[in-house]
Design a protein around this motif. Structure first.
Motif, PDB file in Angstrom:
ATOM      1  N   ASP A 129      48.731  30.988  14.480  1.00  0.00           N
ATOM      2  CA  ASP A 129      48.208  31.028  13.123  1.00  0.00           C
ATOM      3  C   ASP A 129      47.006  31.971  13.020  1.00  0.00           C
ATOM      4  O   ASP A 129      46.687  32.455  11.937  1.00  0.00           O
ATOM      5  CB  ASP A 129      47.775  29.624  12.676  1.00  0.00           C
ATOM      6  N   TYR A 130      46.330  32.185  14.137  1.00  0.00           N
ATOM      7  CA  TYR A 130      45.156  33.045  14.134  1.00  0.00           C
ATOM      8  C   TYR A 130      44.966  33.643  15.528  1.00  0.00           C
ATOM      9  O   TYR A 130      45.445  33.095  16.526  1.00  0.00           O
ATOM     10  CB  TYR A 130      43.889  32.256  13.762  1.00  0.00           C
ATOM     11  N   VAL A 131      44.289  34.787  15.591  1.00  0.00           N
ATOM     12  CA  VAL A 131      43.784  35.326  16.851  1.00  0.00           C
ATOM     13  C   VAL A 131      42.279  35.141  16.849  1.00  0.00           C
ATOM     14  O   VAL A 131      41.652  34.986  15.803  1.00  0.00           O
ATOM     15  CB  VAL A 131      44.129  36.816  17.051  1.00  0.00           C
ATOM     16  N   ASP A 132      41.689  35.138  18.023  1.00  0.00           N
ATOM     17  CA  ASP A 132      40.246  34.953  18.104  1.00  0.00           C
ATOM     18  C   ASP A 132      39.494  36.223  17.705  1.00  0.00           C
ATOM     19  O   ASP A 132      38.472  36.150  17.024  1.00  0.00           O
ATOM     20  CB  ASP A 132      39.870  34.513  19.519  1.00  0.00           C
ATOM     21  N   ILE A 133      39.993  37.381  18.138  1.00  0.00           N
ATOM     22  CA  ILE A 133      39.344  38.648  17.803  1.00  0.00           C
ATOM     23  C   ILE A 133      40.405  39.621  17.293  1.00  0.00           C
ATOM     24  O   ILE A 133      41.452  39.801  17.927  1.00  0.00           O
ATOM     25  CB  ILE A 133      38.644  39.277  19.022  1.00  0.00           C
ATOM     26  N   PHE A 134      40.131  40.254  16.147  1.00  0.00           N
ATOM     27  CA  PHE A 134      41.006  41.300  15.615  1.00  0.00           C
ATOM     28  C   PHE A 134      40.204  42.588  15.525  1.00  0.00           C
ATOM     29  O   PHE A 134      39.138  42.628  14.917  1.00  0.00           O
ATOM     30  CB  PHE A 134      41.547  40.914  14.246  1.00  0.00           C
ATOM     31  N   TYR A 135      40.720  43.634  16.160  1.00  0.00           N
ATOM     32  CA  TYR A 135      40.030  44.918  16.256  1.00  0.00           C
ATOM     33  C   TYR A 135      40.666  45.993  15.382  1.00  0.00           C
ATOM     34  O   TYR A 135      41.896  46.086  15.279  1.00  0.00           O
ATOM     35  CB  TYR A 135      40.140  45.471  17.674  1.00  0.00           C
ATOM     36  N   LEU A 152      39.130  43.954   7.955  1.00  0.00           N
ATOM     37  CA  LEU A 152      38.719  43.024   9.017  1.00  0.00           C
ATOM     38  C   LEU A 152      38.045  41.793   8.415  1.00  0.00           C
ATOM     39  O   LEU A 152      38.301  40.657   8.835  1.00  0.00           O
ATOM     40  CB  LEU A 152      37.767  43.721   9.992  1.00  0.00           C
ATOM     41  N   ASP A 153      37.185  42.019   7.439  1.00  0.00           N
ATOM     42  CA  ASP A 153      36.511  40.903   6.774  1.00  0.00           C
ATOM     43  C   ASP A 153      37.530  39.973   6.122  1.00  0.00           C
ATOM     44  O   ASP A 153      37.413  38.740   6.222  1.00  0.00           O
ATOM     45  CB  ASP A 153      35.539  41.449   5.732  1.00  0.00           C
ATOM     46  N   THR A 154      38.527  40.529   5.472  1.00  0.00           N
ATOM     47  CA  THR A 154      39.552  39.706   4.833  1.00  0.00           C
ATOM     48  C   THR A 154      40.306  38.874   5.856  1.00  0.00           C
ATOM     49  O   THR A 154      40.597  37.694   5.630  1.00  0.00           O
ATOM     50  CB  THR A 154      40.537  40.592   4.052  1.00  0.00           C
ATOM     51  N   ALA A 155      40.628  39.471   7.010  1.00  0.00           N
ATOM     52  CA  ALA A 155      41.341  38.740   8.066  1.00  0.00           C
ATOM     53  C   ALA A 155      40.544  37.525   8.515  1.00  0.00           C
ATOM     54  O   ALA A 155      41.101  36.446   8.737  1.00  0.00           O
ATOM     55  CB  ALA A 155      41.624  39.660   9.244  1.00  0.00           C
ATOM     56  N   VAL A 156      39.221  37.688   8.633  1.00  0.00           N
ATOM     57  CA  VAL A 156      38.378  36.577   9.032  1.00  0.00           C
ATOM     58  C   VAL A 156      38.308  35.536   7.921  1.00  0.00           C
ATOM     59  O   VAL A 156      38.441  34.329   8.163  1.00  0.00           O
ATOM     60  CB  VAL A 156      36.965  37.079   9.414  1.00  0.00           C
ATOM     61  N   ARG A 157      38.123  35.976   6.695  1.00  0.00           N
ATOM     62  CA  ARG A 157      38.014  35.036   5.581  1.00  0.00           C
ATOM     63  C   ARG A 157      39.302  34.250   5.359  1.00  0.00           C
ATOM     64  O   ARG A 157      39.273  33.096   4.929  1.00  0.00           O
ATOM     65  CB  ARG A 157      37.607  35.778   4.311  1.00  0.00           C
ATOM     66  N   GLN A 158      40.433  34.873   5.659  1.00  0.00           N
ATOM     67  CA  GLN A 158      41.711  34.186   5.505  1.00  0.00           C
ATOM     68  C   GLN A 158      42.022  33.256   6.675  1.00  0.00           C
ATOM     69  O   GLN A 158      43.017  32.543   6.640  1.00  0.00           O
ATOM     70  CB  GLN A 158      42.839  35.203   5.359  1.00  0.00           C
ATOM     71  N   GLY A 159      41.190  33.292   7.706  1.00  0.00           N
ATOM     72  CA  GLY A 159      41.430  32.450   8.865  1.00  0.00           C
ATOM     73  C   GLY A 159      42.459  32.994   9.823  1.00  0.00           C
ATOM     74  O   GLY A 159      42.884  32.284  10.745  1.00  0.00           O
ATOM     75  N   LYS A 160      42.856  34.254   9.658  1.00  0.00           N
ATOM     76  CA  LYS A 160      43.825  34.858  10.571  1.00  0.00           C
ATOM     77  C   LYS A 160      43.148  35.434  11.814  1.00  0.00           C
ATOM     78  O   LYS A 160      43.822  35.766  12.791  1.00  0.00           O
ATOM     79  CB  LYS A 160      44.624  35.938   9.844  1.00  0.00           C
ATOM     80  N   ALA A 161      41.842  35.559  11.770  1.00  0.00           N
ATOM     81  CA  ALA A 161      41.042  35.978  12.930  1.00  0.00           C
ATOM     82  C   ALA A 161      39.706  35.247  12.841  1.00  0.00           C
ATOM     83  O   ALA A 161      39.198  35.002  11.739  1.00  0.00           O
ATOM     84  CB  ALA A 161      40.824  37.483  12.942  1.00  0.00           C
ATOM     85  N   PRO A 187      29.894  39.345  10.715  1.00  0.00           N
ATOM     86  CA  PRO A 187      29.221  40.167  11.727  1.00  0.00           C
ATOM     87  C   PRO A 187      30.220  40.909  12.613  1.00  0.00           C
ATOM     88  O   PRO A 187      31.342  40.439  12.833  1.00  0.00           O
ATOM     89  CB  PRO A 187      28.417  39.156  12.540  1.00  0.00           C
ATOM     90  N   LEU A 188      29.791  42.056  13.111  1.00  0.00           N
ATOM     91  CA  LEU A 188      30.575  42.790  14.106  1.00  0.00           C
ATOM     92  C   LEU A 188      30.355  42.133  15.455  1.00  0.00           C
ATOM     93  O   LEU A 188      29.265  42.220  16.024  1.00  0.00           O
ATOM     94  CB  LEU A 188      30.151  44.259  14.147  1.00  0.00           C
ATOM     95  N   LEU A 189      31.373  41.463  15.957  1.00  0.00           N
ATOM     96  CA  LEU A 189      31.235  40.714  17.207  1.00  0.00           C
ATOM     97  C   LEU A 189      31.141  41.605  18.421  1.00  0.00           C
ATOM     98  O   LEU A 189      30.292  41.421  19.287  1.00  0.00           O
ATOM     99  CB  LEU A 189      32.428  39.769  17.382  1.00  0.00           C
TER     100      LEU A 189
END
Length: 331
Positions: A129-135, A152-161, A187-189
């Motif tokens: 359902d999600y990856v921990d880090i998306f580059y 990238l921000d959208t991927a995090v907000r959607q819970g996909k990363a 943030p940029l991890l």
């Protein structure tokens, strides 16, 4: 059912990724070359299980890893469904998008359409359902950086990363990417640059300094320079090696007599430290804790175990570092 080693966390160091709460193992396993559809699945499974037993909790992928492209994610997805089904919360999975993956104008680079489509495809192949880090795997000169970072921000907000990362960005691009993401609230991890004893551009061009300033982690890829920094090339180019023509990423003209001489001198330093040349090279990249993790590949369990042996001695004295520097920079 696979039962992991009870002492899997006893020897591997874990390092904080920048200013985040995420700890990564000093060595991560990359699935670039040896986990595609052209390899034996049983061998792949043995390597993945042994990696976890040795404390490697981070598995590094990209959409195009194979061959063929996408098959490394399928391999990892198979392992997550079987061996690691009950261990997902102990594992960090990262993937990337940026290089060519499918035909047409939407199959590479950094547009929102490509990045979001690629991530959805990666999640399907991984069975997650999600990856921990998306580059973002590489900067796109034809797409505004705001669009790429927005994806990238959208991927995090959607819970996909859970986290956002970049790879192969210059120091200036990294600072700007971090600014955009910070303003968006993500943030940029982490940044994943190529970095080794033989490729020191992250030092020389100021990338590591930029990451220090930003509080962003780093994970080095190709720390062994496609195997050059191993005992395989101490006497030149062996048959069947990547430099002998089996890889488009390492050509025979890269292994010069001068390089072989330097490898021999570094190998002597390694022997005095009780390490192999490859272990020395990995320890050097990780020296001082400035780099969060280094990505290693493995075509066998024995090769993996040898690489992990590097973490037993990550400390260098000033004289050792000066000697290594002299070897690397001598004209």
């Amino acid at each position: 059912m696979y039962v992991p080693s009870a002492d899997r966390y006893s020897a591997m160091p874990y390092r904080r990724t920048g200013r985040s709460g995420l700890l990564l193992p000093a060595l991560s396993l990359g699935l670039w070359h040896n986990f595609g559809g052209d390899r034996n699945p049983e061998d792949q499974g043995r390597i993945l299980r042994r990696a976890f037993d040795l404390g490697i909790t981070h598995f590094d992928l990209a959409n195009n890893y194979g061959p063929p492209p996408g098959s490394a994610e399928i391999t990892m997805g198979r392992a997550l469904k079987t061996d690691f089904a009950h261990l997902r919360d102990e594992i960090v999975i990262s993937t990337k998008a940026g290089y060519g993956m499918w035909d047409g104008p939407y199959g590479e680079w950094g547009s929102r359409k490509y990045l979001r489509s690629s991530l959805d495809q990666s999640l399907t192949r991984l069975g997650l359902d999600y990856v921990d880090i998306f580059y973002s795997h590489r900067p796109d000169p034809g797409t505004p950086l705001e669009e790429t970072m927005g994806a990238l921000d959208t991927a995090v907000r959607q819970g996909k990363a859970l986290y956002a990362g970049i790879s192969n960005y210059s120091p200036e691009q990294t600072r700007e990417a971090a600014r955009i993401l910070r303003e968006l609230g993500t943030p940029l991890l982490i940044h994943q640059p190529r970095y080794s004893m033989l490729d020191r551009r992250p030092e020389e061009e100021g990338l590591l300094s930029a990451l220090d300033e930003l509080g962003t982690g780093s994970i080095a890829y190709s720390p062994l320079e496609q195997g050059i920094l191993s005992d395989r090339y101490l006497r030149g180019i062996p048959e069947g090696s990547r430099a002998a023509g089996s890889s488009p990423f390492l050509t025979p003209d890269a292994v010069t007599p001068e390089l072989v001489r330097r490898l021999g001198a570094l190998d002597q330093v390694a022997k005095e430290r009780g390490q192999t040349l490859a272990q020395l090279a990995l320890a050097w990249v990780l020296r001082g804790g400035r780099v969060t993790s280094a990505v290693v590949g493995a075509s066998s369990v024995a090769q993996l175990e040898s690489s992990v042996g590097a973490v037993a001695n990550l400390e260098f004295g000033d004289e050792e570092l000066a000697r290594i520097e002299e070897i690397l920079t001598a004209v």
